[in-house]
Scaffold this active site. Structure first.
Site, PDB file in Angstrom:
ATOM      1  N   ASP A 196       0.817  -1.221   0.000  1.00  0.00           N
ATOM      2  CA  ASP A 196       0.000   0.000   0.000  1.00  0.00           C
ATOM      3  C   ASP A 196       0.848   1.267   0.000  1.00  0.00           C
ATOM      4  OD1 ASP A 196      -2.402  -1.624   0.334  1.00  0.00           O
ATOM      5  OD2 ASP A 196      -1.787  -1.840   2.415  1.00  0.00           O
TER       6      ASP A 196
ATOM      7  N   HIS B 226      -3.841  -1.948  -6.810  1.00  0.00           N
ATOM      8  CA  HIS B 226      -3.066  -0.800  -7.286  1.00  0.00           C
ATOM      9  C   HIS B 226      -4.019   0.277  -7.797  1.00  0.00           C
ATOM     10  CE1 HIS B 226       0.790  -3.406  -7.933  1.00  0.00           C
ATOM     11  NE2 HIS B 226       0.373  -3.354  -6.680  1.00  0.00           N
TER      12      HIS B 226
ATOM     13  N   THR C 244      -6.340 -12.112   2.281  1.00  0.00           N
ATOM     14  CA  THR C 244      -7.483 -11.484   1.619  1.00  0.00           C
ATOM     15  C   THR C 244      -8.600 -12.482   1.347  1.00  0.00           C
ATOM     16  OG1 THR C 244      -6.457 -11.871  -0.546  1.00  0.00           O
ATOM     17  CG2 THR C 244      -6.060  -9.730   0.504  1.00  0.00           C
TER      18      THR C 244
ATOM     19  N   ARG D 267       3.672 -29.359  -6.459  1.00  0.00           N
ATOM     20  CA  ARG D 267       3.663 -29.909  -7.822  1.00  0.00           C
ATOM     21  C   ARG D 267       2.361 -30.632  -8.162  1.00  0.00           C
ATOM     22  NH1 ARG D 267       9.374 -32.769  -6.958  1.00  0.00           N
ATOM     23  NH2 ARG D 267       8.316 -33.029  -4.973  1.00  0.00           N
TER      24      ARG D 267
ATOM     25  N   GLY E  81     -10.777  -3.228   1.402  1.00  0.00           N
ATOM     26  CA  GLY E  81     -11.520  -2.160   2.054  1.00  0.00           C
ATOM     27  C   GLY E  81     -11.262  -2.071   3.540  1.00  0.00           C
TER      28      GLY E  81
ATOM     29  N   SER F  39       5.962  12.109  -4.284  1.00  0.00           N
ATOM     30  CA  SER F  39       4.545  12.204  -4.635  1.00  0.00           C
ATOM     31  C   SER F  39       3.825  13.045  -3.592  1.00  0.00           C
ATOM     32  CB  SER F  39       3.919  10.809  -4.711  1.00  0.00           C
ATOM     33  OG  SER F  39       2.515  10.895  -4.847  1.00  0.00           O
TER      34      SER F  39
END
Length: 437
Positions: free
Chosen positions: A14, A42, A130, A144, A309, A421
């Site tokens: 994140d 993303h 998740t 395998r 979320g 940024s």
């Protein structure tokens, strides 16, 4: 000659990788995912329009870019088709831009069922997955017994392999976790329904990458999650199931490591974490930890997981962990994201060391979660700033305290900050040194 650049997270994910990848892809011919699955989230914001990608590389919105999913990615056909549909509804010709390795392990419904059943069985001590089947799919790969994308193109072989692995996993689901078995016929039919669509996108990824390199074109490798979630080097067992570090490029895309020219580490100006696991500099989790500075970081930084979320836990920047990320990844330069979120804080803190239970001090990270849980962070304080830095695109536009903060990060890690940024949009960025230059 072109350059081959890796973009990866240096924290617990994140960090803002999606925006940075999108920004840099104007100079790339290929954008390559090499690990993870649709557990990644993303987020891109272009001209105010928000796009969240989970599986398809972030370069897909660029006309000039081919997007590649390498063999190290576990691929859910259902998730891929959902994402393709979302993008095509917005006019993006995804199928013309996307290429896939036939060696990608498949995520199938029984992987999801196992993931959810395991997390449920852990009760109040979950790993924090998740629930999308990522871990179980990687387990089948290593054991395998897993099915791969290439198996879809031979229905008889696929059916035989599916029957065998489904019998194995259904036994566990029914007898151990006491949940319903996964239906063979529906799983088979759903997989066959997308086989031809996927077949049209298959490519020999290693050959494609090598030919692109020899042609002198730029390649960008897009990492998912973050260094501290690496299966080997992260806060084990509270980690993901793949190698999120730079070494994953070689194995997950079939690209020689000596051909990598630059590793860009994405570092948030503070730290966040989703789900369970140690977090030495944690301030706020919405439950037990309620520090107002941590709440400021979460609220102003909109810290909710793009995939789940879930509320992200927030805390101060951890330079000890960042040094380890530099060591593991041989990071060439940092992109510092969300600097603007620190606006308005009177005092900032950076963790520069850990105090152990016996009182000794170290600047080395522990090897596993148990060690992290026993350290106390040692902080260095710096003055904050009251000025607004949102959208600032030059160093001259930053307050002195913000510049000092950036410089201190460079000093503590030994790595230059090459990109900063100051907002979610593509244009809210200052590039001090372009990795492709």
């Amino acid at each position: 000659m072109g350059k081959n650049v890796v973009v990866l997270g240096t924290q617990w994910g994140d960090e803002g990788k999606g925006k940075v990848v999108d920004l840099l892809t104007d100079k790339a011919s290929l954008v390559v995912r090499y690990q993870g699955g649709h557990n990644a989230g993303h987020t891109l914001v272009i001209d105010g329009e928000k796009t969240v990608l989970h599986l398809i590389p972030s370069g897909v919105l660029r006309d000039n870019v081919k997007c590649v999913i390498g063999n190290g990615v576990v691929l859910s056909p259902e998730a891929l088709m959902r994402e393709i549909g979302m993008l095509e509804a917005r006019g993006v010709p995804v199928r013309e831009r996307l290429l896939i390795s036939a060696a990608c392990p498949l995520i199938l419904p029984f992987h999801v069922a196992l993931d959810v059943a395991r997390e449920t069985a852990r009760g109040d001590k979950p790993i924090g997955t998740t629930g999308r089947g990522i871990g179980p799919a990687y387990e089948d790969k290593v054991a395998r017994r897993g099915l791969r994308v290439g198996d879809l193109f031979n229905p008889e072989l696929f059916a035989a392999k599916l029957e065998e692995v489904l019998e194995y996993h259904n036994f566990t689901l029914v007898n151990y976790y006491k949940v319903d078995a996964v239906d063979f016929q529906k799983t088979f039919d759903d997989a066959m329904a997308v086989a031809d669509i996927l077949k049209a996108m298959i490519v020999d990824v290693t050959e494609l990458l090598d030919q692109t390199r020899l042609a002198g074109d730029n390649i960008l490798f897009e990492g998912a999650q973050g260094t501290l979630l690496d299966i080997d080097h992260g806060t084990y067992p509270y980690v993901t199931s793949s190698n999120t570090t730079a070494g994953g490029v070689a194995t997950g895309a079939g690209f020689g490591p000596l051909h990598l020219d630059y590793v860009l580490g994405i570092i948030k100006a503070y730290t966040t974490r989703v789900g369970s696991g140690p977090f030495p500099t944690e301030l706020y989790d919405g439950l037990d930890k309620q520090d107002p500075v941590g709440k400021h970081l979460g609220d102003k930084g909109h810290e909710f997981g793009a995939t789940t979320g879930r509320l992200r836990r927030t805390g101060w920047l951890d330079a000890v962990a960042m040094r380890r990320a530099v060591q593991i990844n041989s990071i060439s330069g940092f992109c510092l994201t969300k600097l603007d979120v620190l606006d308005g804080l009177e005092t900032l803190k950076i963790c520069t060391g850990y105090k152990l239970e016996d009182g000794t001090v170290t600047n080395v990270t522990p090897l596993a979660a148990e060690g992290y849980e026993k350290v106390t962070p040692i902080y260095e304080e710096m003055p904050g700033w009251s000025e607004n830095t949102v959208g600032v695109t030059s160093l001259d536009g930053l307050p002195k305290a913000a510049i000092d903060y950036v410089k201190r990060i460079e000093e503590l890690t030994g790595v230059p900050v090459d990109i900063i940024s100051t907002g979610p949009d593509r244009v809210e960025t200052m590039i001090l040194r372009n990795p492709f230059a």
